[in-house]
Design an enzyme around this catalytic site. Structure first.
Site, short mmCIF file in Angstrom:
data_model
loop_
_atom_site.label_atom_id
_atom_site.label_comp_id
_atom_site.label_asym_id
_atom_site.label_seq_id
_atom_site.Cartn_x
_atom_site.Cartn_y
_atom_site.Cartn_z
CD GLU A 198 -46.66 70.43 -7.00
OE1 GLU A 198 -45.41 70.45 -7.03
OE2 GLU A 198 -47.31 69.83 -6.12
CD GLU A 238 -48.25 73.84 -0.45
OE1 GLU A 238 -48.73 73.38 -1.50
OE2 GLU A 238 -47.85 73.12 0.49
O1 KIV Z 1 -51.72 67.89 -2.77
C1 KIV Z 1 -52.38 68.72 -2.14
O2 KIV Z 1 -53.13 68.44 -1.21
C2 KIV Z 1 -52.23 70.11 -2.55
C3 KIV Z 1 -52.78 71.16 -1.62
C4 KIV Z 1 -51.93 71.26 -0.43
C5 KIV Z 1 -52.94 72.46 -2.31
O3 KIV Z 1 -51.67 70.39 -3.56
#
Ligand code: KIV
Length: 275
Positions: free
Chosen positions: A115, A182
């Site tokens: 991220e 997201e």
């Molecule tokens: O952790 C996860 O499932 C994710 C998705 C929501 C993209 O990062």
């Protein structure tokens, strides 16, 4: 046919939509793989839907490797992406490469996801230089939930939208092969998708993205702690499971289960000798 980062790039170029779901265990991963999906993400959302935490902060490298390796044993064709958990890459470029390497060697990932935007570009570059494909993740990045002050749509103001676009360009320049967007308004996600030459995978970002991802428990109706607006429920599996559990309890209590067809036989002569 095995999906790879090349498949992802070709899909972008041909305008073909990419499909992705999360999975965290062998048998579910096998079912998803057999359904013909492009990619499985072992998301750190396992903190919520598997381990029962209220966020993803407590998820460890060991959790990701444990679940990632189980998923890897169940799949043949998907591009398998494993999330880098909180504090496995933010601390330093060195930590990022070592931990991405562990997800590949021990978790058997095909790629890792992390991220962040500009601030994690040195990590993305170093991991990619080590031969590991990286998927970036922008917008609502749950590992920064405390900095955001809650689960909120990102990129709505001019300043925030500009930053998101710049971050998207930066992670692409750093070598990411794809980027998850997201909880981003559809118009902004569509603009970013047009700007980038790598595929965008949306979750709560509208249908202008190059692909979509959902948490499988959300789309199957198996998780009710919270359901974001962007989730579409494709089945009520949670209800089907509860109904089956209730039926099992009733049949065990009444003696209807196990019945003759579930029993093993043996010769009467042998059993009589035991009395
Ligand atoms: O952790 C996860 O499932 C994710 C998705 C929501 C993209 O990062």
């Amino acid at each position: 046919m095995k999906n790879t980062v090349v498949t992802f790039q070709q899909a972008k170029e041909k305008g073909e939509k990419l499909t992705m779901l999360t999975a965290y265990d062998y048998s579910t991963a096998k079912l998803i793989d057999e359904s013909g999906i492009n990619s499985i993400l072992v998301g750190d959302s396992l903190g919520n839907v598997i381990l029962g935490y209220e966020d993803t902060i407590s998820v460890t490298m060991e959790d990701m490797i444990h679940h990632g390796a189980a998923v890897a044993r169940g799949v043949e064709n998907v591009l398998l992406i494993i999330d880098m958990p909180f504090m496995s890459y933010q601390t330093s470029v060195y930590d990022a490469v070592v931990n991405a390497g562990r997800l590949m060697k021990e978790g058997r990932a095909d790629a890792v996801k992390l991220e962040g935007g500009k601030e994690v570009c040195p990590q993305i570059k170093a991991i990619v230089n080590a031969g590991i494909p990286v998927c970036a993740h922008l917008g609502l990045t749950p590992q920064s939930i405390n900095a955001f002050g809650g689960f909120k749509v990102q990129g709505k103001s001019e300043e925030a939208a500009k930053k998101l676009l710049e971050d998207a360009r930066a992670v692409q320049a750093a070598g990411a092969f794809a980027v998850v967007l997201e909880a981003v308004p559809k118009k902004l996600a569509t603009l970013i998708t047009k700007e980038l030459s790598i595929p965008t995978i949306g979750i709560g970002a509208g249908n202008g993205c190059d692909g979509q991802v959902l948490v499988y428990q959300d789309m199957l109706g198996m998780f009710s702690d919270f359901t974001p607006k962007f989730v579409k429920r494709y089945a009520s599996v949670g209800e089907v499971m509860k109904e089956a559990f209730r039926e099992y309890i009733k049949e065990v209590q009444s003696g209807a289960f196990p019945s003759e067809e579930n029993e093993y036989k043996m010769d009467d002569e042998i059993i009589e000798k035991l009395y």
